[in-house]
Design an enzyme around this catalytic site. Structure first.
Site, PDB file in Angstrom:
ATOM      1  N   GLU A  44       2.884   1.955   5.889  1.00 27.31           N
ATOM      2  CA  GLU A  44       3.610   0.861   5.232  1.00 27.31           C
ATOM      3  C   GLU A  44       5.090   1.134   5.386  1.00 27.31           C
ATOM      4  O   GLU A  44       5.531   2.283   5.308  1.00 27.31           O
ATOM      5  CB  GLU A  44       3.249   0.795   3.738  1.00 27.31           C
ATOM      6  CG  GLU A  44       4.084  -0.240   2.989  1.00 27.31           C
ATOM      7  CD  GLU A  44       3.559  -0.546   1.592  1.00 27.31           C
ATOM      8  OE1 GLU A  44       2.954   0.347   0.976  1.00 27.31           O
ATOM      9  OE2 GLU A  44       3.763  -1.681   1.121  1.00 27.31           O
ATOM     10  N   CYS A 255       1.641  -3.145  -0.561  1.00 29.17           N
ATOM     11  CA  CYS A 255       2.237  -4.327  -1.195  1.00 29.17           C
ATOM     12  C   CYS A 255       3.074  -5.137  -0.216  1.00 29.17           C
ATOM     13  O   CYS A 255       3.251  -6.340  -0.391  1.00 29.17           O
ATOM     14  CB  CYS A 255       3.103  -3.897  -2.373  1.00 29.17           C
ATOM     15  SG  CYS A 255       2.106  -3.332  -3.751  1.00 29.17           S
ATOM     16  N   ASN A 385      -4.522  -7.203  -0.541  1.00 30.68           N
ATOM     17  CA  ASN A 385      -4.174  -5.827  -0.885  1.00 30.68           C
ATOM     18  C   ASN A 385      -4.125  -5.685  -2.392  1.00 30.68           C
ATOM     19  O   ASN A 385      -3.232  -6.232  -3.028  1.00 30.68           O
ATOM     20  CB  ASN A 385      -2.806  -5.453  -0.313  1.00 30.68           C
ATOM     21  CG  ASN A 385      -2.348  -4.092  -0.814  1.00 30.68           C
ATOM     22  OD1 ASN A 385      -2.929  -3.076  -0.460  1.00 30.68           O
ATOM     23  ND2 ASN A 385      -1.324  -4.074  -1.657  1.00 30.68           N
ATOM     24  N   GLU A 386      -5.067  -4.984  -2.944  1.00 32.03           N
ATOM     25  CA  GLU A 386      -5.161  -4.718  -4.387  1.00 32.03           C
ATOM     26  C   GLU A 386      -4.695  -5.915  -5.237  1.00 32.03           C
ATOM     27  O   GLU A 386      -3.978  -5.758  -6.227  1.00 32.03           O
ATOM     28  CB  GLU A 386      -4.439  -3.415  -4.778  1.00 32.03           C
ATOM     29  CG  GLU A 386      -2.968  -3.323  -4.547  1.00 32.03           C
ATOM     30  CD  GLU A 386      -2.363  -1.991  -5.024  1.00 32.03           C
ATOM     31  OE1 GLU A 386      -1.322  -2.047  -5.707  1.00 32.03           O
ATOM     32  OE2 GLU A 386      -2.906  -0.914  -4.728  1.00 32.03           O
TER      33      GLU A 386
HETATM   34  O1  AHR Z   1       1.352   3.152  -1.282  1.00 31.36           O
HETATM   35  C1  AHR Z   1       2.349   2.581  -2.052  1.00 31.36           C
HETATM   36  C2  AHR Z   1       1.898   1.327  -2.778  1.00 31.36           C
HETATM   37  O2  AHR Z   1       0.881   1.631  -3.686  1.00 31.36           O
HETATM   38  C3  AHR Z   1       1.273   0.271  -1.912  1.00 31.36           C
HETATM   39  O3  AHR Z   1       2.207  -0.554  -1.328  1.00 31.36           O
HETATM   40  C4  AHR Z   1       0.439  -0.505  -2.871  1.00 31.36           C
HETATM   41  O4  AHR Z   1      -0.655  -1.115  -2.242  1.00 31.36           O
HETATM   42  C5  AHR Z   1       0.050   0.521  -3.917  1.00 31.36           C
HETATM   43  O5  AHR Z   1       0.253   0.049  -5.186  1.00 31.36           O
END
Ligand code: AHR
Length: 661
Positions: A44, A255, A385-386
């Site tokens: 990321e 995120c 994503n979550e």
């Molecule tokens: O890994 C860091 C963050 O943690 C990611 O962007 C998110 O998916 C999680 O909350």
């Protein structure tokens, strides 16, 4: 036919007791097929992982697109300095009337009124701009740097340029000259060879004749990127990922994938094609992302290191923490209106065609035009994503999932079950995924080392005939040995459960010194150095030693001691048997290994041990406090092993004869 059932058939012929012998066979010979993609990477752009990090571009704000929405004192002029030499003068202004592309609206206009006569250092008089990169550019002696810049000549007369790499004191390390030849946007390129090295260099672009020009996408890459790819990756950082031999790479987040509000969702189409046509945007982590490291580069990197690509696309909803709702736990989920869903679903389908479609397809042709006619063999696609599991999310996820399943049944869709190992989103997400028969869901958890030690049986009871697991983000809080070894113990349980846990990736991956938003990370770096955490070494010892078949009962240990963990896998491709032994305790502990079931084990094995004080860690200043050591050891069919306190041991040996399938 499975191994266990072969044994049952033999027993029936012999007319012996079916049940007791079968159970015994399961116990002594028990083995099972596990995922061959189990351990991979999570990438990321957080902590300056991409721009200023893995992406080798040296110029910061190369397209004059920085905005105060990223950081309040940023604007298109940020990281550029108006520069004159030899009493020359002129004006600079950022304009938007005639951009190279609508995705790249800002450019710099340089209006040179007067060129003076005396230049102190370079002997060159001119007016222009200086860029100091991401806290200084690292220039290596005798190496090549590829400079490029788009110029549109706005005056009637051509304008001459002098471009140089300079030290902070103005000493020239490399230089080139050119004169404009077009009143349209045109890319000018040069290869610069540095006479000397410097770790704090700048690029200076000077117009040396009077006239007016527009400038955009000013770029400088080292020739030596990873595999010498143009628009490529910083070689040292990419290599340490390649060394891990990851099964897959997940990108672009995290995120970052679902973004801070709808306008900030990561839209893959904005990140492919020529870099001057890509759309820069605010990074959810508070800076700019050029998208220079975009989908093409991610897929290419995966291919270059033999990892499967795992793109995660937004489920048409933004991060629930959008709009600064981080502190209150997130109520800011925004959702795409239904009127835009068809177009969005097409965007998801287009990605699959872009990655895998023939060159005769519309999107396959674009991939080919970018230099990759062959398919990228996309197999996994993450959706969401979550995300908060709201009715709006469920509705949109289902629409996307159904469309992918109908058009591309070959694609394995990965759903999402919230940011925690349990709780409301986890429960709702799992229920929803099972109802929909989503093949895999993405679990996330960041927690204490003790949690990892005491939850090693989490997946033992997961249903094997239902949705499988991608443990897409996990880490224990910290980068000390105790964190890494707790993760190692847990990873043996992922191997043991590799028939239901299909994929797993530690997160986050990279963190740049002085630009770190998230404290626990796998690799720390600055412009010149790298510090590999104990967590990195653990991940590497697992991913470079993954198998596709799991055996129990090869290694015995004190079963009551939760600080001890073991696994034994076979890698069918190499024929190697790999043993892993973890000791999270404070004292040396004994393990007994019985390799009796493997008929042709070689007498020598490669043994790698990572051990150290529980609080030991590596830093950029002291990067080698904890490193694994590898030796060749003699082994017997049965032997004892003493695992040092706080350690992970991997023993890898050849066994070419065993048939596991
Ligand atoms: O890994 C860091 C963050 O943690 C990611 O962007 C998110 O998916 C999680 O909350």
């Amino acid at each position: 036919m499975k191994r266990g059932s072969k044994i049952i058939a033999k027993v029936l012929l012999a007319g012996m007791c079916l049940i007791s012998i079968t159970l015994n066979a399961q116990k002594t010979n028990s083995g099972k097929k596990i995922s061959s993609d189990l351990f991979g990477l999570f990438f990321e752009d957080i902590n300056y992982s991409a721009d200023g990090g893995l992406y080798a571009e040296q110029i910061q704000n190369r397209s004059f697109e920085y905005t105060p929405t990223e950081q309040k004192d940023w604007n298109p002029y940020s990281f550029w300095e108006y520069t004159t030499t030899g009493y020359s003068f002129g004006r600079i202004s950022v304009e938007t009337n005639l951009p190279i592309h609508t995705n790249n609206p800002h450019y710099m206009v340089l209006d040179v009124e007067h060129i003076g006569k005396e230049a102190k250092f370079t002997g060159v008089s001119g007016v222009g701009l200086k860029n100091t990169g991401f806290a200084g550019m690292v220039i290596k002696a005798a190496e090549k740097y590829n400079f490029s810049m788009f110029v549109s000549q706005l005056s009637n007369q051509p304008v001459s340029f002098y471009v140089s790499l300079q030290t902070a004191k103005g000493k020239v390390l490399a230089e080139t000259k050119f004169t404009t030849t077009s009143t349209n946007w045109k890319k000018y390129t040069a290869s610069l060879v540095a006479t000397e090295g410097d770790e704090n260099a700048s690029l200076v672009v000077l117009a040396t004749s009077e006239g007016k020009v527009a400038l955009d996408v000013v770029s400088l890459f080292p020739e030596k990127t990873f595999k010498n790819r143009p628009n490529g990756l910083r070689a040292d950082l990419a290599q340490l990922l390649a060394d891990m031999k990851p099964g897959f790479i997940r990108f672009p987040g995290g995120c970052l994938a679902h973004g801070d509000g709808l306008g900030n969702m990561y839209r893959w189409k904005n990140t492919v094609g020529p870099i001057e046509e890509r759309k820069e945007q605010r990074n959810i982590w508070g800076y700019n992302q050029t998208a220079g490291l975009g989908y093409f580069e991610f897929f290419q990197f995966c291919e270059d290191i033999g990892a499967k690509p795992l793109p995660v696309l937004p489920a048409a909803v933004s991060c629930q923490n959008s709009g600064n709702t981080w502190s209150i736990g997130g109520t800011g989920q925004r959702v795409l209106p239904m009127s835009e869903m068809n177009e969005y679903i097409q965007e998801v389908l287009d990605l699959i065609e872009w990655a895998n479609g023939p060159v005769t397809s519309a999107w396959g042709a674009k991939r080919a035009a970018a230099g990759h006619p062959a398919s990228f063999n996309l197999q996994y696609v993450g959706i969401g994503n979550e995300d908060k599991i709201t009715p709006e999310f469920e509705q949109r996820f289902k629409m996307i999932f159904d469309a992918v399943k109908a058009k591309h049944p070959e694609i394995v869709v990965i759903g999402t079950v919230g940011p925690s190992p349990d709780g409301e989103d986890f429960t709702k997400g799992w229920k929803f995924a099972k109802e929909l028969k989503v093949p895999i869901v993405d679990e996330h958890y960041y927690t204490s080392p003790e949690w990892f030690i005491s939850n090693q049986h989490r997946y033992d009871t997961y249903n094997r005939n239902s949705t499988e697991v991608y443990l897409g983000e996990y880490a224990s809080w910290g980068n000390k040995m105790k964190n890494a070894i707790a993760e190692a113990a847990y990873m043996t349980s992922l191997e043991r459960n590799g028939d239901v846990v299909r994929l797993a990736s530690y997160a986050p991956l990279f963190a740049k010194k002085d630009y770190t938003q998230w404290k626990t990370d796998m690799v720390f770096f600055d412009n010149t150095k790298v510090s590999l955490t104990p967590n990195y070494y653990v991940q590497k010892m697992f991913s470079a030693n993954q198998g596709d078949y799991y055996f129990s009962n090869i290694i015995s240990k004190d079963e009551k001691d939760a600080n001890l963990a073991v696994s034994c896998v076979k890698d069918s491709k190499s024929g190697d048997i790999i043993l892993k032994m973890v000791n999270f305790g404070k004292e040396t502990k004994p393990f007994k290994i019985n390799l009796g079931k493997f008929s042709t084990i070689t007498s020598e094995a490669e043994q790698t041990v990572l051990t150290g004080n529980a609080d030991a860690e590596n830093t950029l200043e002291k990067p080698n406090s904890v490193i694994p050591t590898t030796t060749v050891v003699k082994i017997k069919k049965a032997f004892d092993y003493s695992a040092p306190a706080m350690s992970l041991t991997v023993i890898r040996m050849k066994d070419t004869a065993i048939k596991t399938k």
